[in-house]
Write a protein that holds these residues in place. Sequence first.
Motif, PDB file in Angstrom:
ATOM      1  N   VAL A  69     -85.602 -89.402   8.457  1.00  0.00           N
ATOM      2  CA  VAL A  69     -84.523 -89.642   9.407  1.00  0.00           C
ATOM      3  C   VAL A  69     -84.750 -91.010  10.035  1.00  0.00           C
ATOM      4  O   VAL A  69     -85.869 -91.369  10.359  1.00  0.00           O
ATOM      5  CB  VAL A  69     -84.513 -88.541  10.495  1.00  0.00           C
ATOM      6  CG1 VAL A  69     -83.395 -88.769  11.485  1.00  0.00           C
ATOM      7  CG2 VAL A  69     -84.372 -87.177   9.825  1.00  0.00           C
ATOM      8  N   GLY A  70     -83.659 -91.738  10.190  1.00  0.00           N
ATOM      9  CA  GLY A  70     -83.772 -93.036  10.853  1.00  0.00           C
ATOM     10  C   GLY A  70     -83.303 -94.170   9.968  1.00  0.00           C
ATOM     11  O   GLY A  70     -82.538 -93.957   9.029  1.00  0.00           O
ATOM     12  N   VAL A  71     -83.782 -95.350  10.306  1.00  0.00           N
ATOM     13  CA  VAL A  71     -83.258 -96.532   9.643  1.00  0.00           C
ATOM     14  C   VAL A  71     -84.189 -96.979   8.519  1.00  0.00           C
ATOM     15  O   VAL A  71     -85.400 -97.030   8.691  1.00  0.00           O
ATOM     16  CB  VAL A  71     -83.089 -97.681  10.655  1.00  0.00           C
ATOM     17  CG1 VAL A  71     -82.671 -98.956   9.943  1.00  0.00           C
ATOM     18  CG2 VAL A  71     -82.051 -97.301  11.684  1.00  0.00           C
ATOM     19  N   THR A  72     -83.597 -97.272   7.418  1.00  0.00           N
ATOM     20  CA  THR A  72     -84.350 -97.883   6.325  1.00  0.00           C
ATOM     21  C   THR A  72     -83.451 -98.889   5.635  1.00  0.00           C
ATOM     22  O   THR A  72     -82.434 -99.302   6.187  1.00  0.00           O
ATOM     23  CB  THR A  72     -84.913 -96.817   5.369  1.00  0.00           C
ATOM     24  OG1 THR A  72     -85.725 -97.465   4.396  1.00  0.00           O
ATOM     25  CG2 THR A  72     -83.806 -96.048   4.674  1.00  0.00           C
ATOM     26  N   TYR A  74     -79.034-102.311   5.819  1.00  0.00           N
ATOM     27  CA  TYR A  74     -79.691-101.273   6.595  1.00  0.00           C
ATOM     28  C   TYR A  74     -78.994 -99.954   6.319  1.00  0.00           C
ATOM     29  O   TYR A  74     -77.762 -99.905   6.143  1.00  0.00           O
ATOM     30  CB  TYR A  74     -79.601-101.587   8.092  1.00  0.00           C
ATOM     31  CG  TYR A  74     -80.562-102.659   8.509  1.00  0.00           C
ATOM     32  CD1 TYR A  74     -81.934-102.439   8.428  1.00  0.00           C
ATOM     33  CD2 TYR A  74     -80.111-103.882   8.974  1.00  0.00           C
ATOM     34  CE1 TYR A  74     -82.824-103.415   8.808  1.00  0.00           C
ATOM     35  CE2 TYR A  74     -80.992-104.867   9.360  1.00  0.00           C
ATOM     36  CZ  TYR A  74     -82.352-104.636   9.272  1.00  0.00           C
ATOM     37  OH  TYR A  74     -83.241-105.599   9.640  1.00  0.00           O
ATOM     38  N   ASN A 106     -78.791 -95.972   7.727  1.00  0.00           N
ATOM     39  CA  ASN A 106     -79.170 -95.062   8.800  1.00  0.00           C
ATOM     40  C   ASN A 106     -78.971 -93.626   8.327  1.00  0.00           C
ATOM     41  O   ASN A 106     -77.854 -93.239   7.972  1.00  0.00           O
ATOM     42  CB  ASN A 106     -78.335 -95.350  10.050  1.00  0.00           C
ATOM     43  CG  ASN A 106     -78.832 -94.562  11.240  1.00  0.00           C
ATOM     44  OD1 ASN A 106     -80.026 -94.239  11.308  1.00  0.00           O
ATOM     45  ND2 ASN A 106     -77.938 -94.245  12.153  1.00  0.00           N
ATOM     46  N   GLU A 124     -78.965 -89.824   9.385  1.00  0.00           N
ATOM     47  CA  GLU A 124     -78.879 -89.047  10.627  1.00  0.00           C
ATOM     48  C   GLU A 124     -78.340 -87.659  10.336  1.00  0.00           C
ATOM     49  O   GLU A 124     -77.556 -87.477   9.387  1.00  0.00           O
ATOM     50  CB  GLU A 124     -77.884 -89.727  11.583  1.00  0.00           C
ATOM     51  CG  GLU A 124     -78.516 -90.672  12.553  1.00  0.00           C
ATOM     52  CD  GLU A 124     -77.479 -91.227  13.519  1.00  0.00           C
ATOM     53  OE1 GLU A 124     -77.853 -91.570  14.629  1.00  0.00           O
ATOM     54  OE2 GLU A 124     -76.281 -91.301  13.146  1.00  0.00           O
ATOM     55  N   LEU A 172     -74.923 -99.725   6.576  1.00  0.00           N
ATOM     56  CA  LEU A 172     -74.253-100.683   7.462  1.00  0.00           C
ATOM     57  C   LEU A 172     -73.620-101.776   6.603  1.00  0.00           C
ATOM     58  O   LEU A 172     -74.140-102.884   6.461  1.00  0.00           O
ATOM     59  CB  LEU A 172     -75.234-101.248   8.474  1.00  0.00           C
ATOM     60  CG  LEU A 172     -75.818-100.185   9.405  1.00  0.00           C
ATOM     61  CD1 LEU A 172     -76.851-100.782  10.328  1.00  0.00           C
ATOM     62  CD2 LEU A 172     -74.713 -99.513  10.207  1.00  0.00           C
TER      63      LEU A 172
END
Lengths: 197, 963
Positions: free
Chosen positions: A90-93, A112, A114, A116, A140
Motif C-alpha cells: 500500500v502506498g506510493v511506488t 508515480y 498510488n 490504496e 499519476l
Amino acid sequence: MAKVQVLNVAVLDNPSPFGNPFQFEITFECMEDLPEDLEWKIIYVGSAESEEYDQILDSVLVGPVPAGRHMFVFQADAPNTGLIPESDAVGVTVVLITCTYRGQEFIRIGYYVNNEYTDPELRENPPLKPDYSQLQRNILASNPRVTRFHINWEGCAERMEDSENVDPAPNAMLPPSCPAGKAPSLGLMPDNSMDCL
Amino acid sequence: MKLLKPSWVNHNGKPIFSVDIHPEGSKFATGGQGEDSGKVVIWNMAPVLREEDEKNENIPKMLCQMDNHLACVNCVRWSNNGIYLASGGDDKLVMVWKRAAYIGPSTVFGSSSKLANVEQWRCVTILRNHTGDVMDVAWSPHDVWLASCSVDNTIVIWNARKFPEIVTLLKGHTGLVKGLTWDPVGKYIASQADDRSLKVWRTMDWQLETNITKPFNECGGTTHVLRLSWSPDGQYLVSAHAMNNSGPTAQIIERDGWRTNMDFVGHRKAVTVVKFNPKIFKKKQKNGSSQKPSCPYCCCAVGSKDRSVSVWLTSLKLSHGTLNGLGILVCSMDGTVAFLDFSQDELGDPLNEDEKNSIHQNIYGKSLAITTEAQLSTTIIENPEMLKYQQEKGPVEHHNAADHETQAPKLTSVVNGESLEDIRKNLLKKQVETRTADGRRRITPLCIAQLDTGYFAYAKLSKYWRPQVLVKSVFSFSSSVNPLGTGAAPAVNSNNIKPNLLLTSAAKIEPMKALDSRFTERSKATPGVTISSSAVGLTMLDRMKDGGPLKDPKPKEETSSDSEDKMAVTKLSFTKRKGEVEGPEVVEKKKKGRPRKDTKMTPVSHAVQQVTPSLEKETSRVAAPSAAMKLPTVTLQKVFSLQVGSSVFVEVENEVSTVGGVRFSQLRCTREGREWDTLLTSRILTVAGSSEVIAVACEDRTLSVLSACGRRLLPAILLPAPVSALHCSGSFVMVLTACATLSVWDVKKQVILVRNVSLLTILSGTDTTVSQSLLTQQGVPVISLSNGRSYCFNSSLETWNLIADKQDSLVQCADFRNFLPSQDPMVSSGPLAIMQGRTLNAGRLASRLSSTPHHLQQGMTLAYLENQLASALILRSSQEYRHWLLIYARFLVNEGAEHRLRELCKDLLGPVHKSAGSIWEDTVLGLRKRDLLREVLPVIGQNLRFQRVFTEYQDQLELLRNK
C-alpha cells in the motif's frame, strides 16, 4: 540525435483494480527507417528500498519501424504480488516504461503509482497481510517524468570510433570568451536531460 | 532607421551564434546553445516587423524549436527555395530540416514547457563526415549543393539532391575553416580559415582557383567565425578578418583577377562577419514617367568584435563608402538578437529575380540554369533533348513530388478511412502482435502519419505567397559580436521547482525521494554504455555494492528461457500438450482487425499456435493422420471477429444455436455499413476475405467460398487436411494445410493456379516452420520461414523461388541507398517489401559500416539489385518492379555499366520493326515497356557519358511514336 521521439503516452484503464493489466498507449515518431526493433519494457518498482523488488512486467519488441509517426498499446500483466514486500503493497511506488534500441536505453518514462484501499474501513485499518483484491491502483498519469539518454543509434562500431577519435584541435577554436556552457566532447556525454513538471 | 531588440528572441540567455531569415521573409531561424544541447529555433517574423503583431497574443512568436543537436549550433542557413534549413554544430553534424505538416501543434512529451511547436520541422537527414565542429554551412545557388566547413580543416560538398551523398571534399586549408560563401552564379565557392588564407575553389572540377594570403598575413588573434560573403552580382567577394596597416578591415576581392585593392575600414577590432543582402537594388525613380534605371548597387553589412555593425552600399563598379542601413537581423553572443529596420525609401528598390538574372547574364554571358551542373561547363551537349533533361532535372523532380501531395493530407488525418479517434478506441484489439522465432512478443506499431507529407503542400503554397511577401529585403546576419552593453534583460530562469506530485500521504516522503532516482537512472544491464556512465558514477558504484547490477539479468534470463521452453514444447508435438488448455484466444486475438494501410495482403503469423484438445479429437476423427501434420492448425474459438478487408469485418459465433441436436455456426459480415449473415453446419476455424470473395474454413475440413454479399459461389470444398492458413486476394483463395501443402484457386474463373503443392522442398531441416504467409493481389503465394527465408511459388514454372533471405550476404553488403528515390511511398507496401522488410534496411546499414573494396561492393550491389528486379517480376508486383528498375537504372548510370544499360534499354524498346518471329512482349506486369524506357531515359540523361545511349533510344522511341 535521437531517432525516436516519444510524443505521448496515454495511461489507459486508470485508475483500476490492482490486478488489472497495465495499459499504455504510446505514440512515437521515428526520423528514419530503423533496421532493428525497439524494445519496450514495463518495470514495476516493488519497493522503494531496493531494486531487488523490481519486476519487469513484460518486454515487447516493436517493429518494423519505418520513418513516421506510430502508435501502439503496450499491455502487461499486473505485478506478481508474491514478489512485493508486504510493507510496500500500500502506498506510493513507481512504474517505469523504458525503451531500448540495440540494447541501449534511450528513454525512461516514470509515473508515480498510488495503491490504496477504496474501502474507507480498510483504509483506516489496513490488514496486516495486504488484500490485493481490494486495492486500487492509481497512476499519476498527468505527471510523467521523462529522462532521455543519448545513445549510439548506428550500432556499436561507431561508438568506438567516436570515443577514439580525438578532435584535431580540441577546443582550440573556441574564442576565449566562449561560455562554459559549450559542451566539451560528445562521445562521452551521458546527457541526463530531465524534464519534469 | 529603426533599431529593435525583441527580447523574446532568446535561447534562455544562452548564446546565439547564427541567425538567418527565410527567403520569404516570413520567419527566421536562430542557432546556438540550448540547455544541454545545441538549439535551433524558428521564429515568426511578423512580431518583429509590426508592433501590433508583437502584442497580439494570438500570433505565435516561436514557431518551432529543435533540441536535436548534441552540442552547440554554430550556423543555421535556409535553402534558397526556403524548403530546407541546414544547421551545423559542435557535434560534428550537419542536420537538414524540412517542415512536416501534421495536424495541430505538438509539445515535447513530459516537458514542463507548455509552449507548443506551431510548425513541425523534422530533421530529414543527418550529414556525418566532419571529424570536428561544423562552423559554417552554405547552400549553393539553386540548392544543388550544400557546403559545410569544420575545424577539421576540410570543406565537404554534399549533393543536396541526394543527401547524404558527398560530391567532394575540399582539402587544402591548414587551419580551422570558419566561413563559406558561394559565388551567386555557382562557378566558385570561397572559404576563409584560421590559416590566414582565403581560398576560392572552382565548382567545375573542385580545384583551387586562387589562394589569397596577403591581406591576412598580419592577422593574429582568433575569432570564433570568419563569415565571408559574395556580392549578389558576383563581382565582389568580401572577407572577414583582414588587416591593413595594422588595422582590422574587411578585404574586398574583385572577381576580375582576384585583385585585393580595396577594403572596408573603420572597425576597431577584428571583423567576424560580412553579409551581403541577396538582392540587388536600384534607386527609386522619383518621377514615375522615366523608366531609365539608375545604376544598380549592392548592400553589405559588416560585423566586428568591437560589438558594432556597419552597413555599406556598393555600386556595381565602385565601392562607395556610404554608410547606410536596411533591414538586418543581428545576433550576438550575449544571446540577444537585434533588428535594424528600414523603409524602402532609404533602401532603394530591390530587383526581382528576373532582373537579377539578366544582370548575371550580361556579366557572365550564360544563364544560371546551365551553371548548376558541373559537368556541363566542360561537356558539349549534342542533343537538344539531352539539354532539356539536364535543365529540367530539378523541376521534374519537384513536379513529380508535387503529385504526391494531393494524397498526403488524407493520410495524416485518417488511416484507412478511420479517424484517429476510432483507431485509438480499438488499437489494442486491432494492433498486430506476433511472436518472434524465440518466442518474444512483437507488436507492429500502427503508422498514423508518414513523415514529410506536408512538405510539398507547403512548397506549393509558398509559390503563390512569394510575390506578396517579397516586401522587405530583409536579410540576416549573424556574428559573435560581443554583448552590446549590459542592457539585455536577463531572462527569468525557470527555477526548477519540483512540484509535489504526491497528492496523498505526506508520510511517504522518504520513499519518494528514494524513488526519484529511479526516474533518471538508466537500466544497468544496457551493454556498451558503461563508459558514458562516468558522470553518474557515484550512484552506479552504490548500486554495485548492493549487488544491483547482477539483479537485472536474472529475470531477463528467466523470461527468455521460459519462452524457449514454450517454443520447444510446441515444436515437439501437439499431442503432448493435450492436458494444458492454453488460452485459446491468444492467437486469434492477434489476428483480429488488422488496421493496415494495405489490407490487400494479409500476412499471418504462425509462430506460436497451439491445438486445443477438442479440435484434435475432432480432426483425428475426420482422418488426416496427425503424424503427417507439419504445420500448426488454426485454434478453434467460440467467438471471434476479424477485419478481412479495408472495410470488411467478420464476426463468427460457433454453435450459436442448436436445432434438434444439430449445431449451427454463424458468420456475420459487415461491409461498408451493410450487413449479412449466414449459417454453417460445422464450427468455423478461420475466415479470410477480399473485396470480391470471403472464404470460410470449417472444422470439418470444408472450405466455403462466398461472394462479397454472402452468396455461396461453390459448394463446400473438402480440403485434404485441416487448414493452417487461409488467404484471399481479389478472386484468389489460398489454403495452406497442416500437412504443409498449398493450393491457390481463382474462384471467379474457376481454375486452379497452384495444385496441392508440398512445402517440403522449402521446409528443409527439422527446425524450420512457416512464420508468415501471404497472397499477393496477383494471386502469387508467398511463404516466409522461420529461418529468415521467403519463397514464392511460381505456377507457370512450378518452382519455389527464393525472394528474400535475411542471411543473404548480398543483402548485407549491397549499397544502393544513393539511388533510392527521395519519395517513395510504395516500397513499404508491396509484397516484396513486406517479405523482406527489415533486411532491406540491414543492407543499408552494413554498407556504411563495411569497408569493402569498391569493385566488390559494386558487384554485390549489382547482384542484389538484379535479384530484387527478378523477385518483383516473379511476384508480379508491377509497382515494385518499376521501383527497382529505376534504382537499377540509376545504379548502372552511376557506375558506368554501359553494356548492361544497353541490354536493359534494348529489352524495353523491343524490335523497332515488327517481324513475324519476334517473341518480344510489349508489356511487363501490365506496364508498357516503352513507357518504362521513357522513365529510364531521363535517368540516363543525367550522366553526360551516356549521351550517345540516350540519343539512340530517344530517337528510336520518337520513331516508334510517329509510326
